[in-house]
Design a protein around this motif. Structure first.
Motif, short mmCIF file in Angstrom:
data_model
loop_
_atom_site.label_atom_id
_atom_site.label_comp_id
_atom_site.label_asym_id
_atom_site.label_seq_id
_atom_site.Cartn_x
_atom_site.Cartn_y
_atom_site.Cartn_z
N CYS A 50 0.84 -1.19 0.00
CA CYS A 50 0.00 0.00 0.00
C CYS A 50 0.88 1.24 0.00
CB CYS A 50 -0.91 0.04 1.23
SG CYS A 50 -1.95 -1.42 1.46
N SER A 52 0.47 5.55 0.79
CA SER A 52 -0.34 6.70 1.18
C SER A 52 0.16 7.91 0.42
CB SER A 52 -0.23 6.95 2.68
OG SER A 52 -0.86 8.18 3.01
N ASP A 99 -8.52 3.62 -0.78
CA ASP A 99 -9.13 4.05 0.47
C ASP A 99 -9.19 5.57 0.42
OD1 ASP A 99 -8.09 3.97 4.00
OD2 ASP A 99 -9.88 4.76 3.01
N GLY A 102 -10.32 6.98 4.87
CA GLY A 102 -9.66 6.59 6.11
C GLY A 102 -8.56 7.52 6.58
N ALA A 112 -10.72 -2.00 4.69
CA ALA A 112 -10.46 -0.56 4.81
C ALA A 112 -10.54 0.16 3.47
CB ALA A 112 -9.10 -0.33 5.43
N PHE A 113 -10.67 -0.58 2.38
CA PHE A 113 -10.67 0.00 1.04
C PHE A 113 -12.06 -0.05 0.45
CE2 PHE A 113 -6.15 0.69 0.14
CZ PHE A 113 -5.60 0.13 1.28
N GLN A 114 -12.51 1.08 -0.08
CA GLN A 114 -13.89 1.21 -0.54
C GLN A 114 -14.06 0.90 -2.03
OE1 GLN A 114 -12.40 4.39 0.79
NE2 GLN A 114 -12.49 3.20 2.69
N TRP A 116 -12.56 -0.81 -5.70
CA TRP A 116 -11.73 -1.89 -6.20
C TRP A 116 -11.74 -1.90 -7.72
CZ3 TRP A 116 -8.99 -5.26 -3.06
CH2 TRP A 116 -9.22 -5.10 -1.69
#
Length: 126
Positions: A50, A52, A99, A102, A112-114, A116
């Protein structure tokens, strides 16, 4: 509309490399956490890596640390997963996910990920 389009999968021999791409649209990539996940048959979906975009922090699963590298090209709204020294156990369908709610901290869990993208198959032969 948020969209994620993963590509770059394929068949490769053990020890080889692949680069996955995830083209993003419909959201501000500077304010997102992007994750690469994979799922093998009969297995749970696991977080591979991941990033950020808030602070550039990254996360890698222990199984890929030192072999995979995640990056982002914000100008192109595209994220990459460079996969080196591939092993047969890396065989799976790989997904990119976003995400957007978050905050800056990476939570390397699928829940946690909306958003896809569709998966891309990676097959590593021995």
């Amino acid at each position: 509309e948020v969209q994620l389009q993963a590509s770059g999968g394929g068949l490769v021999q053990a020890g080889g490399s692949l680069r996955l791409s995830c083209a993003a649209s419909g959201f501000t990539v500077d304010e997102a956490i992007i994750g690469w996940f994979r799922q093998a048959p009969g297995e749970e979906r696991e977080a591979v890596s991941c990033i950020s975009n808030y602070d550039g922090s990254t996360h890698y699963s222990d199984s890929v640390k030192g072999r995979f590298a995640i990056s982002s090209d914000n100008a192109k709204s595209t994220f990459y997963l460079q996969m080196n020294s591939l092993k047969p156990e890396d065989t799976a369908v790989y997904f990119c996910a976003a995400d957007l709610v978050g905050g800056w901290r990476i939570v390397p869990q699928a829940a946690a990920f909306q958003y896809w993208g569709q998966g891309t198959q990676v097959t590593v032969s021995s």
